[in-house]
Design a protein around this motif. Structure first.
Motif, PDB file in Angstrom:
ATOM      1  N   ASN A  91      21.941 -12.200  24.825  1.00 11.51           N
ATOM      2  CA  ASN A  91      20.888 -12.026  23.568  1.00 11.51           C
ATOM      3  C   ASN A  91      20.768 -10.297  23.789  1.00 11.51           C
ATOM      4  O   ASN A  91      21.051  -9.959  25.162  1.00 11.51           O
ATOM      5  CB  ASN A  91      19.782 -12.758  22.989  1.00 11.51           C
ATOM      6  N   SER A  92      19.414  -9.075  23.359  1.00 10.99           N
ATOM      7  CA  SER A  92      19.252  -8.134  23.543  1.00 10.99           C
ATOM      8  C   SER A  92      20.079  -7.368  23.972  1.00 10.99           C
ATOM      9  O   SER A  92      21.817  -7.654  23.324  1.00 10.99           O
ATOM     10  CB  SER A  92      18.988  -8.357  25.201  1.00 10.99           C
ATOM     11  N   ALA A  93      20.379  -6.138  23.223  1.00 11.52           N
ATOM     12  CA  ALA A  93      20.997  -5.049  23.080  1.00 11.52           C
ATOM     13  C   ALA A  93      21.630  -4.317  24.521  1.00 11.52           C
ATOM     14  O   ALA A  93      22.937  -4.326  23.829  1.00 11.52           O
ATOM     15  CB  ALA A  93      19.497  -3.903  22.481  1.00 11.52           C
ATOM     16  N   PHE A  94      21.173  -4.943  25.120  1.00 13.99           N
ATOM     17  CA  PHE A  94      21.829  -3.998  26.244  1.00 13.99           C
ATOM     18  C   PHE A  94      22.746  -5.161  27.520  1.00 13.99           C
ATOM     19  O   PHE A  94      23.152  -4.992  28.177  1.00 13.99           O
ATOM     20  CB  PHE A  94      20.459  -3.750  27.117  1.00 13.99           C
ATOM     21  N   GLY A  95      22.286  -6.346  27.127  1.00 11.23           N
ATOM     22  CA  GLY A  95      22.922  -6.811  27.620  1.00 11.23           C
ATOM     23  C   GLY A  95      23.569  -7.314  28.529  1.00 11.23           C
ATOM     24  O   GLY A  95      21.994  -7.790  29.710  1.00 11.23           O
TER      25      GLY A  95
ATOM     26  N   ARG B 185      29.926 -11.916  22.405  1.00  7.58           N
ATOM     27  CA  ARG B 185      28.073 -11.008  22.490  1.00  7.58           C
ATOM     28  C   ARG B 185      28.311 -10.946  24.054  1.00  7.58           C
ATOM     29  O   ARG B 185      27.318 -11.870  24.307  1.00  7.58           O
ATOM     30  CB  ARG B 185      26.976 -12.019  21.610  1.00  7.58           C
ATOM     31  N   LYS B 186      28.215  -9.988  24.640  1.00  2.51           N
ATOM     32  CA  LYS B 186      28.419  -9.447  25.730  1.00  2.51           C
ATOM     33  C   LYS B 186      29.412  -9.860  26.969  1.00  2.51           C
ATOM     34  O   LYS B 186      29.269  -9.394  27.880  1.00  2.51           O
ATOM     35  CB  LYS B 186      26.756 -10.183  26.479  1.00  2.51           C
TER      36      LYS B 186
ATOM     37  N   GLY C  72      31.261  -1.585  21.770  1.00  2.00           N
ATOM     38  CA  GLY C  72      30.118  -1.125  22.962  1.00  2.00           C
ATOM     39  C   GLY C  72      30.944  -1.020  24.401  1.00  2.00           C
ATOM     40  O   GLY C  72      31.612  -1.648  24.805  1.00  2.00           O
TER      41      GLY C  72
ATOM     42  N   ASN D 161      29.140  -6.868  21.541  1.00  2.00           N
ATOM     43  CA  ASN D 161      28.975  -8.025  19.855  1.00  2.00           C
ATOM     44  C   ASN D 161      30.023  -8.986  19.785  1.00  2.00           C
ATOM     45  O   ASN D 161      30.067  -9.474  19.438  1.00  2.00           O
ATOM     46  CB  ASN D 161      28.159  -7.717  19.075  1.00  2.00           C
TER      47      ASN D 161
ATOM     48  N   HIS E  78      27.502  -4.393  26.506  1.00  2.00           N
ATOM     49  CA  HIS E  78      26.276  -3.750  25.443  1.00  2.00           C
ATOM     50  C   HIS E  78      27.336  -4.603  23.979  1.00  2.00           C
ATOM     51  O   HIS E  78      26.890  -4.484  23.467  1.00  2.00           O
ATOM     52  CB  HIS E  78      26.076  -2.831  25.454  1.00  2.00           C
TER      53      HIS E  78
END
Length: 374
Positions: free
Chosen positions: A336-340, A317-318, A278, A297, A295
């Protein structure tokens, strides 16, 4: 991990060097207490003892704060003496040491009409003398040597054609007429220091020269030799510099995008590349460690290509950390979260991660994470 074979010679010399010059201790991935934000935090800048943060958040802790706030840089706790609410989003911050410049997509600051670019005092008062007119979003700002550089999606500043990149007088907002490199695509980041201005984005030419997604300019806008020769279909979101390297955070697609790069000052030659699955939205240098955040993982094996996608190396993760000397990557904290994470910055003896997350290492810590530097 992206390991390299150990050198077969000069082992004794290498051990002696390590013993004589111990490496800095790594930053702990466990965050220390700080304030939290309700909503995304996109960027930050340190001025004095404060870390100013910008975004589209509505609160810091339980206090109303729309888009702009100040923290104690050492403790990460909100400074209640600063107040300047923004109607819209703040994507970029810069400072001359006291005045805070903010850019983004907004219509007012502190109740005063301002479109996409403004300046405030340390108390949050809008600086009346600085009132430029910018036609569209400002994505990045930086200040050096009495000049404010702005990058983004705009086409004009004060009615003067300045596609995507401009230099302004920081007192009046007047356009510096001699600086007009005309990149042919979006500018995501401007990193200025002394007489050098690094520019990154989605362009393929700037200053009349072919440059793919990143370039180095002098104060007149002339293109310098630095050229990492990034491959097609990437874009540069962030740039960090140190005495020994220039570091890029990129998005787009593999094999060139979605990576952290270490490059050589001067020539721009690629020294190492760490691929992710990402966008890498931010990079920060801390000693011999280069931090990347965004963003993603996972990190990807070096063999990952556009056709095969990400062949997973390890979970990250991010955030990811790269040893600048070897290009070897390791995981850092988990968000966490998609946008990070949108922004990494060093301030007040801490490494800050700012973004759109609500948990760090599975513990509630919305928007602001403070990692003390040993």
């Amino acid at each position: 991990m992206n390991t390299r074979p150990a050198a077969a010679v000069a082992v004794g010399a290498a051990l002696a060097l390590v013993a004589a010059t111990p490496a800095l201790a790594a930053v702990s991935p466990s965050p220390a207490p700080s304030s939290t934000a309700t909503g995304p935090v996109y960027n930050s800048v340190q001025a004095g003892t404060r870390l100013y943060i910008g975004g589209s958040f509505t609160k810091v802790d339980s206090a109303a704060a729309a888009g702009l706030a100040a923290l104690n840089a050492t403790t990460g706790v909100r400074d209640p003496a600063f107040k300047a609410d923004v109607v819209g989003k703040v994507y970029a911050l810069a400072t001359d040491g006291s005045t805070i410049f903010l850019g983004g997509s907004f219509t007012s600051v502190g109740g005063v009409a301002r479109t996409n670019l403004a300046a405030v005092s340390p108390s949050g008062q809008v600086v009346s003398s600085f009132h430029p007119s910018v036609s569209s979003t400002v994505e990045s700002l930086d200040y050096t040597n009495g000049t404010l550089y702005i990058g983004g999606a705009f086409s004009t500043v004060n009615g003067t054609k300045r596609p995507k990149l401009a230099a302004l007088d920081p007192t009046t907002g007047a356009v510096v007429q001699s600086f007009n490199p005309k990149p042919n695509g979006l500018v995501h980041v401007v990193k200025a220091s002394g007489s050098q201005v690094y520019v990154g984005g989605r362009f393929t030419s700037i200053g009349g020269a072919g440059r793919s997604y990143v370039a180095l300019l002098d104060a007149s806008g002339a293109v310098q030799p630095y050229d990492p020769k990034l491959a097609f279909d990437s874009q540069v979101f962030d740039i960090a510099t140190s005495a020994t390297g220039v570091y890029l955070g990129t998005g787009g697609h593999l094999p060139a995008g979605n990576s952290v790069y270490g490059t050589t000052p001067g020539s721009g030659a690629q020294r190492w590349q760490v691929k992710t699955d990402g966008n890498v939205q931010s990079v920060e240098a801390q000693g011999s460690d280069i931090y990347g955040a965004g963003h993603f993982n996972n990190t990807c094996l070096p063999s990952s290509t556009a056709s095969t996608g990400c062949l997973i190396d390890f979970s990250a993760r991010k955030t990811v950390v790269v040893d600048d000397g070897t290009g070897v990557a390791r995981a850092f904290a988990t968000f966490n979260s998609a946008f990070g994470v949108w922004d990494l910055t060093t301030a007040g003896g801490n490494l800050y991660a700012l973004g759109e997350f609500t948990k760090v290492n599975n513990t509630n810590q919305p928007g602001i994470a403070r990692f003390p530097i040993p």
